[in-house]
Motif scaffolding. Structure first.
Motif, PDB file in Angstrom:
ATOM      1  N   VAL A  32     -42.866   7.017  38.534  1.00 10.77           N
ATOM      2  CA  VAL A  32     -43.730   5.846  38.541  1.00 10.77           C
ATOM      3  C   VAL A  32     -44.818   6.117  39.575  1.00 10.77           C
ATOM      4  O   VAL A  32     -44.520   6.621  40.666  1.00 10.77           O
ATOM      5  CB  VAL A  32     -42.926   4.578  38.919  1.00 10.77           C
ATOM      6  N   GLU A  33     -46.065   5.810  39.254  1.00  8.86           N
ATOM      7  CA  GLU A  33     -47.169   6.195  40.132  1.00  8.86           C
ATOM      8  C   GLU A  33     -46.986   5.719  41.568  1.00  8.86           C
ATOM      9  O   GLU A  33     -47.251   6.456  42.513  1.00  8.86           O
ATOM     10  CB  GLU A  33     -48.504   5.693  39.565  1.00  8.86           C
ATOM     11  N   VAL A  34     -46.502   4.490  41.743  1.00  3.83           N
ATOM     12  CA  VAL A  34     -46.353   3.977  43.107  1.00  3.83           C
ATOM     13  C   VAL A  34     -45.296   4.761  43.875  1.00  3.83           C
ATOM     14  O   VAL A  34     -45.441   4.991  45.089  1.00  3.83           O
ATOM     15  CB  VAL A  34     -46.051   2.459  43.116  1.00  3.83           C
ATOM     16  N   PHE A  35     -44.245   5.248  43.199  1.00  3.85           N
ATOM     17  CA  PHE A  35     -43.228   6.054  43.885  1.00  3.85           C
ATOM     18  C   PHE A  35     -43.776   7.448  44.204  1.00  3.85           C
ATOM     19  O   PHE A  35     -43.437   8.032  45.237  1.00  3.85           O
ATOM     20  CB  PHE A  35     -41.956   6.167  43.040  1.00  3.85           C
ATOM     21  N   ALA A  36     -44.606   7.986  43.307  1.00  5.97           N
ATOM     22  CA  ALA A  36     -45.259   9.273  43.592  1.00  5.97           C
ATOM     23  C   ALA A  36     -46.180   9.132  44.803  1.00  5.97           C
ATOM     24  O   ALA A  36     -46.257  10.032  45.651  1.00  5.97           O
ATOM     25  CB  ALA A  36     -46.039   9.751  42.371  1.00  5.97           C
ATOM     26  N   LEU A  37     -46.872   7.978  44.886  1.00  2.00           N
ATOM     27  CA  LEU A  37     -47.739   7.713  46.040  1.00  2.00           C
ATOM     28  C   LEU A  37     -46.918   7.641  47.325  1.00  2.00           C
ATOM     29  O   LEU A  37     -47.275   8.244  48.347  1.00  2.00           O
ATOM     30  CB  LEU A  37     -48.495   6.400  45.832  1.00  2.00           C
ATOM     31  N   GLU A  38     -45.789   6.929  47.285  1.00  2.00           N
ATOM     32  CA  GLU A  38     -44.914   6.855  48.463  1.00  2.00           C
ATOM     33  C   GLU A  38     -44.432   8.248  48.870  1.00  2.00           C
ATOM     34  O   GLU A  38     -44.364   8.569  50.058  1.00  2.00           O
ATOM     35  CB  GLU A  38     -43.702   5.965  48.170  1.00  2.00           C
ATOM     36  N   ASN A  39     -44.137   9.065  47.881  1.00  2.00           N
ATOM     37  CA  ASN A  39     -43.659  10.423  48.146  1.00  2.00           C
ATOM     38  C   ASN A  39     -44.739  11.261  48.829  1.00  2.00           C
ATOM     39  O   ASN A  39     -44.448  12.060  49.729  1.00  2.00           O
ATOM     40  CB  ASN A  39     -43.230  11.079  46.825  1.00  2.00           C
ATOM     41  N   ALA A  40     -45.982  11.063  48.404  1.00  2.00           N
ATOM     42  CA  ALA A  40     -47.103  11.822  48.988  1.00  2.00           C
ATOM     43  C   ALA A  40     -47.531  11.267  50.341  1.00  2.00           C
ATOM     44  O   ALA A  40     -48.191  11.965  51.123  1.00  2.00           O
ATOM     45  CB  ALA A  40     -48.290  11.798  48.028  1.00  2.00           C
ATOM     46  N   PHE A  41     -47.154  10.024  50.622  1.00  2.00           N
ATOM     47  CA  PHE A  41     -47.621   9.360  51.842  1.00  2.00           C
ATOM     48  C   PHE A  41     -47.211  10.139  53.095  1.00  2.00           C
ATOM     49  O   PHE A  41     -47.947  10.186  54.083  1.00  2.00           O
ATOM     50  CB  PHE A  41     -47.073   7.925  51.887  1.00  2.00           C
ATOM     51  N   LYS A  42     -46.024  10.791  53.021  1.00  2.00           N
ATOM     52  CA  LYS A  42     -45.563  11.540  54.198  1.00  2.00           C
ATOM     53  C   LYS A  42     -46.499  12.712  54.513  1.00  2.00           C
ATOM     54  O   LYS A  42     -46.509  13.204  55.648  1.00  2.00           O
ATOM     55  CB  LYS A  42     -44.134  12.027  53.990  1.00  2.00           C
TER      56      LYS A  42
END
Length: 351
Positions: A168-178
């Protein structure tokens, strides 16, 4: 089909937006990531709004071209579906049970929150942790209509790839946030507003302690700038897109077209943040991070910071990565703000 997915084999992260396909593959050595393969392939005007078989073919063909251009030989991919077509919710269930009992509980509780028949839905979940002083745990559920998941799988199959993870795009974004966290200047527990400005949509995600606590989309993006260039200077859409990147427009472009557009972006971000403030206990974010293709416009971060009075930076998820000699480092650097989702998907290789 796993919506969260766990992988050890190298995955190509494939971000499909309305304007382009972005492909990224990473490796990891001694705790450091390296960009092994990367490419961006433009799509014809807004194909993802149309779910016809023809558009599935168009997107599949674009993925195939992008992967070929990147030089990757991997046949396994991580892909995402957009937030607007996914239901995510944190639910509460009883903890301390075996996997099967947990799954049954989650599906029973999820059926109360999903406005579709459960047989039409692909659902996955992740246990977030126990609730203090209770026997309950919090669980994040993600549910998407199976037809949307199958459409992504079909697009990859046309390109000769297998969807190992549908995220899900928002989870991919959270993953990249680090990847960008160390670039931020926020207090402990602070709020980061990640504003992804694409061709057609601007998406705000407010991140607290690595998780999105708010998400909202608005129809606005870089396409407006391209259309204004077309109107002013009599260019085609593709010519205006090239002129935005490569230059060659009249001197008046900067003051009459580009500056008003930057101010328009600041106004759109202000409006999105007001929606967030009005529906939450917060009245301020600590930092704004600009992402998406439009974020590459020189000086946009300064205009946003000046208008909103909030520290603003442009996302660079590849800043601390090394780059394979086969990758065009200059092009990669220019596209970096648009690669947050692709990075988040490529990182699924190391989950």
């Amino acid at each position: 089909m796993q919506l969260f997915g766990e992988q050890s084999a190298p995955l190509i992260g494939i971000d499909i937006s309305s304007a382009a396909v972005k492909v990224l593959q990473l490796s990891k050595s001694a705790g450091r990531y390296r960009v092994e393969h990367y490419a961006v392939e433009p799509l014809p005007a807004n194909p993802t709004g149309d779910k016809s078989a023809v558009q599935t073919e168009v997107i599949g063909a674009a993925i195939k071209r992008a992967v070929a251009k990147s030089g990757s030989k991997s046949k396994h991919a991580a892909v995402a579906i957009s937030g607007s077509s996914v239901i995510t919710k944190v639910i509460t269930v009883t903890g301390g049970v075996d996997d099967q009992a947990m799954e049954e509980q989650v599906f029973d509780e999820a059926s109360n929150h999903i406005p579709y028949q459960m047989e039409e839905v692909s659902l996955d979940f992740e246990v977030l942790g126990p609730i203090p002083n209770t026997e309950s745990v919090q669980v994040m559920i993600a549910a998407a209509r199976t037809e949307n998941v199958e459409a992504r799988q079909a697009e990859l199959e046309i390109a000769g790839l297998e969807a190992k993870v549908v995220d899900v795009e928002v989870f991919a974004l959270e993953n990249a946030f680090k990847l960008i966290f160390n670039q931020l200047d926020i207090p402990a527990g602070g709020l980061t507003a990640v504003v992804d400005i694409g061709a057609n949509l601007t998406t705000l995600n407010v991140i607290k302690e690595g998780r999105s606590i708010y998400s909202r989309e608005q129809v606005f993006g870089g396409k407006q700038l391209s259309e204004e260039i077309m109107r002013r200077y009599g260019l085609s859409f593709s010519e205006s897109g090239a002129a935005k990147k490569l230059g060659g427009l009249p001197e008046s472009y900067e003051s009459e077209v580009l500056e008003p557009f930057k101010e328009g972006v600041a106004q759109q971000i202000s409006r999105l943040l007001q929606f967030f403030y009005s529906g939450s206990d917060y009245s301020r974010v600590d930092q704004i991070v600009l992402a998406g293709g439009t974020a590459s416009i020189a000086g946009l971060d300064q205009v946003v910071e000046q208008h909103l009075g909030v520290s603003t930076m442009t996302a660079n998820p590849i800043a601390s990565m090394t780059v394979s000699p086969r990758v065009q480092a200059h092009a990669l650097a220019a596209d970096a703000p648009a690669l947050l989702i692709a990075c988040g998907l490529a990182l699924r290789s190391f989950d």
